[in-house]
Scaffold this motif. Structure first.
Motif, mmCIF file in Angstrom:
data_model
loop_
_atom_site.group_PDB
_atom_site.id
_atom_site.type_symbol
_atom_site.label_atom_id
_atom_site.label_comp_id
_atom_site.label_asym_id
_atom_site.label_seq_id
_atom_site.Cartn_x
_atom_site.Cartn_y
_atom_site.Cartn_z
ATOM 1 N N ALA A 143 0.837 -1.208 0.000
ATOM 2 C CA ALA A 143 0.000 0.000 0.000
ATOM 3 C C ALA A 143 0.868 1.252 0.000
ATOM 4 N N VAL A 144 1.940 1.244 0.787
ATOM 5 C CA VAL A 144 2.851 2.394 0.816
ATOM 6 C C VAL A 144 3.514 2.571 -0.541
ATOM 7 N N ALA A 145 3.980 1.474 -1.135
ATOM 8 C CA ALA A 145 4.622 1.554 -2.444
ATOM 9 C C ALA A 145 3.678 2.135 -3.485
ATOM 10 N N ASP A 146 2.428 1.689 -3.468
ATOM 11 C CA ASP A 146 1.453 2.206 -4.431
ATOM 12 C C ASP A 146 1.154 3.683 -4.185
ATOM 13 N N GLN A 147 1.186 4.096 -2.931
ATOM 14 C CA GLN A 147 0.886 5.486 -2.591
ATOM 15 C C GLN A 147 1.963 6.445 -3.075
ATOM 16 N N ILE A 148 3.227 6.059 -2.979
ATOM 17 C CA ILE A 148 4.301 6.992 -3.319
ATOM 18 C C ILE A 148 4.903 6.727 -4.696
ATOM 19 N N ARG A 149 4.402 5.701 -5.383
ATOM 20 C CA ARG A 149 4.970 5.371 -6.693
ATOM 21 C C ARG A 149 4.913 6.577 -7.619
ATOM 22 N N ASN A 150 6.002 6.771 -8.371
ATOM 23 C CA ASN A 150 6.116 7.944 -9.234
ATOM 24 C C ASN A 150 7.011 7.568 -10.416
ATOM 25 N N PRO A 151 6.628 7.939 -11.639
ATOM 26 C CA PRO A 151 7.493 7.605 -12.776
ATOM 27 C C PRO A 151 8.864 8.256 -12.719
ATOM 28 N N ALA A 152 9.055 9.208 -11.812
ATOM 29 C CA ALA A 152 10.342 9.899 -11.719
ATOM 30 C C ALA A 152 11.425 9.027 -11.095
ATOM 31 N N PHE A 153 11.050 7.994 -10.334
ATOM 32 C CA PHE A 153 12.056 7.183 -9.664
ATOM 33 C C PHE A 153 11.586 5.743 -9.553
ATOM 34 N N ALA A 154 12.569 4.836 -9.421
ATOM 35 C CA ALA A 154 12.282 3.421 -9.212
ATOM 36 C C ALA A 154 12.067 3.172 -7.726
ATOM 37 N N VAL A 155 11.203 2.214 -7.422
ATOM 38 C CA VAL A 155 10.869 1.878 -6.036
ATOM 39 C C VAL A 155 11.307 0.442 -5.763
ATOM 40 N N GLY A 156 12.009 0.230 -4.642
ATOM 41 C CA GLY A 156 12.487 -1.102 -4.327
ATOM 42 C C GLY A 156 12.516 -1.384 -2.846
ATOM 43 N N HIS A 157 13.049 -2.537 -2.504
ATOM 44 C CA HIS A 157 13.179 -2.963 -1.108
ATOM 45 C C HIS A 157 14.470 -3.760 -0.995
ATOM 46 N N LYS A 158 15.157 -3.643 0.146
ATOM 47 C CA LYS A 158 16.406 -4.372 0.369
ATOM 48 C C LYS A 158 16.212 -5.433 1.444
ATOM 49 N N LEU A 159 16.603 -6.661 1.120
ATOM 50 C CA LEU A 159 16.486 -7.792 2.030
ATOM 51 C C LEU A 159 17.873 -8.256 2.481
ATOM 52 N N ASN A 160 17.907 -8.954 3.607
ATOM 53 C CA ASN A 160 19.148 -9.584 4.026
ATOM 54 C C ASN A 160 19.487 -10.748 3.100
ATOM 55 N N HIS A 161 20.775 -11.054 3.001
ATOM 56 C CA HIS A 161 21.215 -12.087 2.057
ATOM 57 C C HIS A 161 20.645 -13.463 2.390
ATOM 58 N N ASP A 162 20.250 -13.681 3.657
ATOM 59 C CA ASP A 162 19.727 -14.991 4.060
ATOM 60 C C ASP A 162 18.212 -14.997 4.200
ATOM 61 N N PHE A 163 17.539 -14.005 3.641
ATOM 62 C CA PHE A 163 16.088 -13.865 3.824
ATOM 63 C C PHE A 163 15.339 -15.139 3.440
ATOM 64 N N PHE A 164 15.689 -15.742 2.321
ATOM 65 C CA PHE A 164 14.953 -16.895 1.824
ATOM 66 C C PHE A 164 15.279 -18.180 2.591
ATOM 67 N N ASP A 165 16.335 -18.172 3.392
ATOM 68 C CA ASP A 165 16.742 -19.369 4.121
ATOM 69 C C ASP A 165 16.546 -19.241 5.627
ATOM 70 N N ALA A 166 16.038 -18.124 6.082
ATOM 71 C CA ALA A 166 15.986 -17.853 7.524
ATOM 72 C C ALA A 166 14.562 -17.806 8.059
ATOM 73 N N ALA A 167 13.652 -18.576 7.441
ATOM 74 C CA ALA A 167 12.247 -18.515 7.861
ATOM 75 C C ALA A 167 12.085 -18.856 9.338
ATOM 76 N N GLY A 168 12.820 -19.860 9.819
ATOM 77 C CA GLY A 168 12.698 -20.242 11.218
ATOM 78 C C GLY A 168 13.101 -19.119 12.165
ATOM 79 N N ALA A 169 14.240 -18.474 11.876
ATOM 80 C CA ALA A 169 14.713 -17.380 12.732
ATOM 81 C C ALA A 169 13.790 -16.175 12.647
ATOM 82 N N ILE A 170 13.335 -15.855 11.446
ATOM 83 C CA ILE A 170 12.446 -14.704 11.291
ATOM 84 C C ILE A 170 11.120 -14.958 12.004
ATOM 85 N N ARG A 171 10.585 -16.170 11.877
ATOM 86 C CA ARG A 171 9.314 -16.495 12.536
ATOM 87 C C ARG A 171 9.474 -16.434 14.055
#
Length: 344
Positions: A143-171
């Motif tokens: 919702a935030v991304a859709d609210q501030i989206r603007n053709p003037a700039f790219a919108v992204g997000h940065k994840l930790n390198h182990d995000f996809f393997d750390a489900a147990g720790a994150i949970r």
């Protein structure tokens, strides 16, 4: 080739007052891209409280545009206040942050829109290393991304390198944060459902970048962990978001845990840079340049950013304590050569 970007972190309101000198030095080294990492303090309260009064002034983005940088990235960091006041260290990954609270991203988005011009590529990273938050509040981030989206700039997000393997720790961290708020634990089924919401959010972004600190050997080949991350991203979020290296560096002379921060481990008994550690660090970065040259299709034209706070500043660009100790002129030459499209 993938452009190199150097981080200019900001940890206090006047962090960028003298940024012109640093930007001029980056231009002299051939950089066409720069990444700003302003830090916003977060008080570990229920709910979390973001203190924007201590944030660096972001007019430096306009300055970089006026100085001719072609890629300008704004990647705000949220850090717990205790980290800056001598209290217990708390990693931002566990922040239980609803991104709609405080509307902290709108001013940054407005600034980027105001400096946009043809040929200037602008990027806004909405969240950095906030893994618990992106799982718990995936649709809110969307919702935030859709609210501030603007053709003037790219919108992204940065994840930790182990995000996809750390489900147990994150949970587990999510369950702890929920308990502090009197909420039920996050079970495996609910975690999968919320991870699906996070995937929906990531799929709608222009890019997903990673804090790229993979465990590698003494003479690393970064292609394997980078390709593995990109495949996981494609499986999770599809083909739309580009893959990017949002942060890279060596925190200690042990490539198997480059994320570990220990400046003293690079020094000998005289307090100078240990020759063995210096050689290891130099080879580490040189192999990274080689990796980018051999795989221009992996990151494309999205800048790859070096983390630079403290001893990570291998170019000696930032005016920090021990700047002269950790500066490496051979790496400065290698960076200049890369930025000119050549090699040593």
């Amino acid at each position: 080739m993938t452009p190199l970007s150097y981080s200019l972190p900001g940890f206090h309101p006047h962090a960028y007052d003298d940024a012109a000198r640093r930007l001029e030095e980056l231009r002299a080294l051939g950089f066409r891209a720069v990444t700003f990492h302003p830090t916003w303090l977060v008080y570990d309260e229920v709910p979390l409280r973001i203190d924007l009064s201590q944030a660096p002034k972001l007019d430096v983005v306009r300055l970089a545009a006026e100085m001719g940088f072609e890629h300008i990235m704004l990647d705000p960091h949220l850090d717990f206040e205790s980290t800056f006041t001598g209290g217990p260290y708390r990693w931002r990954r566990r922040m239980y942050l609803d991104p709609r609270a405080g509307d902290h991203l709108s001013p940054a988005a407005g600034l980027l829109a105001s400096v946009a011009r043809p040929g200037l590529k602008l990027y806004l990273t909405l969240g950095s290393e906030l893994d618990v938050s992106v799982i718990e509040f995936g649709l809110e981030w969307l919702a935030v991304a859709d609210q501030i989206r603007n053709p003037a700039f790219a919108v992204g997000h940065k994840l930790n390198h182990d995000f996809f393997d750390a489900a147990g720790a994150i949970r587990a961290e999510l369950t702890q944060e929920r308990a502090r708020r009197g909420l039920a634990a996050c079970g495996p089924f609910e975690y999968r459902r919320r991870a699906a919401d996070a995937a929906t959010y990531l799929a709608r972004l222009d890019y997903v970048s990673f804090s790229f600190y993979p465990s590698v050997a003494q003479d690393p080949d970064f292609a394997a962990p980078a390709l593995r991350l990109k495949r996981r991203l494609r499986k999770t979020a599809g083909e739309t978001p580009s893959f990017a290296i949002g942060e890279f560096g060596l925190g200690c002379p042990d490539p198997s845990r480059p994320y570990h921060v220990d400046s003293g481990a690079f020094l000998n008994h005289t307090g100078n840079l240990d020759p063995v550690a210096q050689d290891l660090r130099r080879r580490y970065y040189l192999r990274f340049f080689d990796f980018l040259r051999r795989h221009p299709d992996l990151c494309g034209r999205h800048p790859a950013t070096f983390w630079t706070a403290g001893h990570f500043d291998f170019l000696g660009v930032l005016e920090q304590d021990a700047r002269a100790i950790f500066r490496d002129d051979k790496l400065r030459e290698a960076v200049f050569a890369y930025n000119q499209g050549g090699s040593l």
